[in-house]
Scaffold this motif. Sequence first.
Motif, PDB file in Angstrom:
ATOM      1  N   ARG A  17       0.838  -1.199   0.000  1.00 32.90           N
ATOM      2  CA  ARG A  17       0.000   0.000   0.000  1.00 32.90           C
ATOM      3  C   ARG A  17       0.875   1.252   0.000  1.00 32.90           C
ATOM      4  O   ARG A  17       0.620   2.216  -0.718  1.00 32.90           O
ATOM      5  N   GLY A  18       1.938   1.223   0.806  1.00 33.51           N
ATOM      6  CA  GLY A  18       2.843   2.367   0.857  1.00 33.51           C
ATOM      7  C   GLY A  18       3.515   2.619  -0.476  1.00 33.51           C
ATOM      8  O   GLY A  18       3.670   3.772  -0.893  1.00 33.51           O
ATOM      9  N   GLU A  21       0.975   4.301  -2.715  1.00 29.34           N
ATOM     10  CA  GLU A  21       0.697   5.677  -2.331  1.00 29.34           C
ATOM     11  C   GLU A  21       1.872   6.598  -2.624  1.00 29.34           C
ATOM     12  O   GLU A  21       1.688   7.778  -2.906  1.00 29.34           O
ATOM     13  N   ARG A  22       3.110   6.070  -2.557  1.00 35.17           N
ATOM     14  CA  ARG A  22       4.280   6.887  -2.855  1.00 35.17           C
ATOM     15  C   ARG A  22       4.534   7.009  -4.354  1.00 35.17           C
ATOM     16  O   ARG A  22       5.410   7.754  -4.783  1.00 35.17           O
ATOM     17  N   GLU A  58      -9.722  -2.430  -0.765  1.00 37.31           N
ATOM     18  CA  GLU A  58      -9.435  -1.011  -0.573  1.00 37.31           C
ATOM     19  C   GLU A  58      -9.465  -0.236  -1.886  1.00 37.31           C
ATOM     20  O   GLU A  58      -9.296   0.990  -1.896  1.00 37.31           O
ATOM     21  N   LEU A  60      -7.304  -0.506  -4.288  1.00 34.02           N
ATOM     22  CA  LEU A  60      -5.957  -0.183  -4.748  1.00 34.02           C
ATOM     23  C   LEU A  60      -5.514  -1.035  -5.928  1.00 34.02           C
ATOM     24  O   LEU A  60      -4.674  -0.599  -6.723  1.00 34.02           O
ATOM     25  N   ALA A  77      -6.469   5.378  -2.452  1.00 37.13           N
ATOM     26  CA  ALA A  77      -5.555   6.072  -1.562  1.00 37.13           C
ATOM     27  C   ALA A  77      -4.937   7.298  -2.209  1.00 37.13           C
ATOM     28  O   ALA A  77      -4.354   8.127  -1.541  1.00 37.13           O
ATOM     29  N   SER A  78      -5.068   7.420  -3.537  1.00 42.21           N
ATOM     30  CA  SER A  78      -4.422   8.537  -4.195  1.00 42.21           C
ATOM     31  C   SER A  78      -5.375   9.689  -4.453  1.00 42.21           C
ATOM     32  O   SER A  78      -4.988  10.680  -5.035  1.00 42.21           O
ATOM     33  N   ARG A  81      -4.429  13.572  -4.202  1.00 45.13           N
ATOM     34  CA  ARG A  81      -3.005  13.792  -4.306  1.00 45.13           C
ATOM     35  C   ARG A  81      -2.700  14.579  -5.563  1.00 45.13           C
ATOM     36  O   ARG A  81      -3.411  14.514  -6.559  1.00 45.13           O
TER      37      ARG A  81
END
Length: 307
Positions: A17-18, A21-22, A58, A60, A77-78, A81
């Motif tokens: 997930r990280g 998101e990055r 989620e 993703l 999650a984005s 952003r």
Amino acid sequence: MTERTQAPYARIAAELRGRIERGELRPGDRVPSTRAITQRWGVAMATASKVLATLGQEGLVRAVPGVGTLVAARPAASQGRRPATAEDDGAQRGRIVRAAAAIADAEGLTALTMRRLAAELGVSAMSLYRHVSTKEQLVVLMADAAFGEQALPERPPAHWRDRLELSAALQWRLYRTHPWLAGAMNLSRPLLIPNGIRHIDWALAALDGLGLDDDTRMHAAVTLFGYVRGHAVDLEPESDAARTSGVTGQDWMRAQETRLAALADGGAFPAFAGARAASALTPESLLQYGLTALLDGIAIRITTPPN
């Protein structure tokens, strides 16, 4: 809940997930398969399946039949952003170049493929082409980055000879660090990389004001660059041979001593036999001998002695 107390599936899902998101894994990139997860993290297939299921719930990732599990086109999650920028693209390209160089350093340039690099980064091979158009372009970027690791000092030595010796030493150190680098260079079709040209520019500046015409200075600068590079071409084959056989070059030479002595003592090569006893050849001694001879040759052409 700390990472240590998290369930294995939750810990792995958090790591993936990280990365999403990055922006390390972008929309359309493949995420590790259940098999890849079991191999990389040492978990059961059921745990790996739960990782992907969690990320899917989620929003993703999404499963694409016949392709695999991909990062969703619009990961939840984005939302909110900022869009990717040229700076983001540069950062991703830098990450790709560093990973590619690490593979080439450890296993040689032939081991570097786009598929292998993608697997190392945990992305799809196609996603790499957003940042580098071909493997050839990637190698150019790798070479430029490698030469950029050894910065030439802003305040060079005062004497031209000291300056050229320093440039040669820095280049040799780079080739030692990256054995593949010398083979990637080519004087007939040179890689036009800023950090490589900087060494040529450095040598030209060192020879300025010594009564040498531009053609002589350019030939001297490129010859110096080519000499060090040519001497380093053997580094990658030797590295490959040592890695695959477990025998270093020095060990190999010691193992040949009996055969070498037989050749020398047989009387067919008297000059060789006489010189052999007094010589201790190493890559560094050969490099230094040739460099000294090259610089001596330049010195006799100088008509205006340095101050």
